[in-house]
Design a protein around this motif. Structure first.
Motif, mmCIF file in Angstrom:
data_model
loop_
_atom_site.group_PDB
_atom_site.id
_atom_site.type_symbol
_atom_site.label_atom_id
_atom_site.label_comp_id
_atom_site.label_asym_id
_atom_site.label_seq_id
_atom_site.Cartn_x
_atom_site.Cartn_y
_atom_site.Cartn_z
ATOM 1 N N ALA A 226 32.112 55.903 41.062
ATOM 2 C CA ALA A 226 33.532 55.623 40.845
ATOM 3 C C ALA A 226 33.744 54.334 40.067
ATOM 4 C CB ALA A 226 34.246 55.537 42.200
ATOM 5 N N CYS A 227 34.959 54.171 39.611
ATOM 6 C CA CYS A 227 35.370 52.947 38.926
ATOM 7 C C CYS A 227 36.781 52.592 39.389
ATOM 8 C CB CYS A 227 35.327 53.115 37.416
ATOM 9 S SG CYS A 227 36.269 54.534 36.791
ATOM 10 N N ARG A 228 37.099 51.311 39.322
ATOM 11 C CA ARG A 228 38.414 50.856 39.776
ATOM 12 C C ARG A 228 38.796 49.543 39.108
ATOM 13 N NH1 ARG A 228 36.422 49.432 45.903
ATOM 14 N NH2 ARG A 228 35.167 47.586 45.403
ATOM 15 N N SER A 229 40.060 49.241 39.178
ATOM 16 C CA SER A 229 40.577 47.977 38.674
ATOM 17 C C SER A 229 40.466 46.932 39.775
ATOM 18 C CB SER A 229 42.026 48.141 38.242
ATOM 19 O OG SER A 229 42.625 46.881 38.002
ATOM 20 N N THR A 230 40.152 45.686 39.404
ATOM 21 C CA THR A 230 40.074 44.619 40.396
ATOM 22 C C THR A 230 41.458 44.245 40.920
ATOM 23 O OG1 THR A 230 40.104 42.973 38.611
ATOM 24 C CG2 THR A 230 37.951 43.660 39.450
ATOM 25 N N ASN A 231 42.494 44.734 40.281
ATOM 26 C CA ASN A 231 43.853 44.497 40.761
ATOM 27 C C ASN A 231 44.185 45.333 41.994
ATOM 28 O OD1 ASN A 231 44.414 42.649 38.690
ATOM 29 N ND2 ASN A 231 44.992 44.308 37.281
ATOM 30 N N ASP A 232 43.417 46.398 42.213
ATOM 31 C CA ASP A 232 43.619 47.264 43.369
ATOM 32 C C ASP A 232 42.266 47.824 43.799
ATOM 33 O OD1 ASP A 232 44.446 48.926 45.363
ATOM 34 O OD2 ASP A 232 45.519 50.346 44.071
ATOM 35 N N THR A 233 41.552 47.089 44.627
ATOM 36 C CA THR A 233 40.213 47.498 45.042
ATOM 37 C C THR A 233 40.237 48.552 46.141
ATOM 38 O OG1 THR A 233 40.130 45.645 46.617
ATOM 39 C CG2 THR A 233 39.204 45.277 44.410
ATOM 40 N N ARG A 234 41.431 48.925 46.605
ATOM 41 C CA ARG A 234 41.543 49.956 47.640
ATOM 42 C C ARG A 234 41.684 51.356 47.056
ATOM 43 N NH1 ARG A 234 46.471 47.418 50.912
ATOM 44 N NH2 ARG A 234 47.148 47.238 48.726
#
Length: 369
Positions: A226-234
């Motif tokens: 997966a990948c995600r933005s550090t602005n929303d780690t949830r």
């Protein structure tokens, strides 16, 4: 007085001898059958009826202590008979059959530490479907041990798949009960929704990805990449599930690289180039558009035949060095494998591209617990 003393000594010896062959016997409870008393003779278990003969053959429900030959059967071998009322029909089976899938709702109902109910268990299901389920549970308990999320319960015929699936969900026997998501590519997946996954890798996009992670800390039978933005780690912006044997599907590092999708996700590995996956298309129109796009790029001929495979589609990639295709872009993840000085960029998380120099995006990998 001497006569009395001799008599007392003889009586004491006879009493001691009689206790040598003594034994203690537990009873096997099995409704609606009467209790079956099992006795021993010279250390051999003797059954008193047909029911206890079956039990005797498997050492079920018996703990026998013989002063001469001590037989101590562990709790794990003790099994008893459970009577069920399924849709008005009486069904009898062993407790070990009902608990063949550990941690399921069904197994919890009949765990050994659950107090015995005063009334019989009633299940409001089709008895034919439930009987078919029991047959599969019997095969599971006698077969090699496999993870619960890999069990594949099959309905008896195609006319009742919905009812059978509903029964599996309510009894906690569906694959998603043990592992979620268990397959496919997913958008905006919350961490709270994950079941049966444990994080094994995490880093920001400004570092090159080392594929040794896949043979080091992340060795699970299945991986969730997966990948995600550090602005929303949830929230995982994009996540794809793949079996270990599929995550290294060979792919040449050029625009003609094609992937083979299984269960909605197609992983690929271009050695010293890139690693990632392409998610399945969602609608028939997307399939048609995707087909037209690949025909235009690669000069392919023919219809849609051959594109569907294993509940997925055969796709195509444009690696430069990572996948840069705009077709169905939100379902594409790519991490370049080049060194930090020569990798050239192109890392992506869904529709967001060229993330190779940013610390605002993260790579995350989970493995099965």
């Amino acid at each position: 007085m001497k006569v009395l003393s001799v008599f007392f000594v003889i009586w004491t010896l006879l009493l001691a001898r009689s206790t040598i062959v003594g034994f203690a016997v537990d009873y096997f409870e099995s409704e609606p059958y009467e209790e079956s008393l099992l006795t021993t003779e010279n250390g051999t278990i003797v059954a008193t009826d047909a029911t206890s003969t079956e039990i005797n053959s498997r050492y079920r429900g018996v703990v026998i202590t013989n002063n001469k030959n001590h037989i101590d059967l562990s709790e794990s071998t003790i099994d008893d008979i459970i009577e069920l009322n399924v849709g008005g029909q009486r069904i009898t089976t062993f407790r070990s059959t009902l608990t063949a899938v550990p941690n399921s709702k069904l197994a919890a109902l009949f765990a050994k530490n659950v107090s015995k109910p005063k009334s019989k268990h009633f299940f409001d299901y089709n008895p034919v479907l439930f009987g078919h389920l029991l047959d599969q549970l019997r095969a599971i308990k006698r077969g090699p041990q496999v993870p619960a999320y890999e069990l594949n319960f099959a309905a008896p015929n195609s006319s009742v798949p919905f009812d059978f699936s509903t029964m599996l969900v309510e009894l906690g026997l569906s694959s998603d009960y043990f592992l979620y998501p268990s397959k496919g590519a997913h958008l905006n997946l919350t961490l709270k929704s994950l079941i049966g996954w444990k994080q094994c890798f995490r880093e920001k996009y400004d570092k090159p990805f080392d594929s040794k992670v896949l043979t080091g800390p992340c060795k699970g039978r299945r991986l969730l990449v997966a990948c995600r933005s550090t602005n929303d780690t949830r929230t995982l912006i994009l996540a794809g599930v793949g079996k270990r044997e599929d995550i290294f599907f060979p792919c040449s590092p050029n625009s003609h690289c094609r992937v083979e999708k299984k269960n909605g996700t197609g992983f690929y590995y271009a050695q010293d180039h890139a690693w990632g996956f392409e998610g399945a298309l969602n609608t028939l129109q997307e399939v048609r558009n995707d087909h037209v796009d690949y025909r235009h790029n690669f000069g392919l001929q023919g219809g849609l035949v051959g594109y569907r495979q294993n509940q997925g589609l055969q796709g195509g990639l444009i690696l430069n060095p990572c996948d840069s295709s705009d077709q169905n872009s939100e379902y594409r993840l790519c991490w370049s494998l080049r060194s930090i000085s020569d990798r050239g960029g192109g890392d992506r998380c869904g529709s967001s591209k060229n993330l190779h120099n940013t610390r605002q995006w993260e790579r995350v990998i989970y493995q099965t617990v």
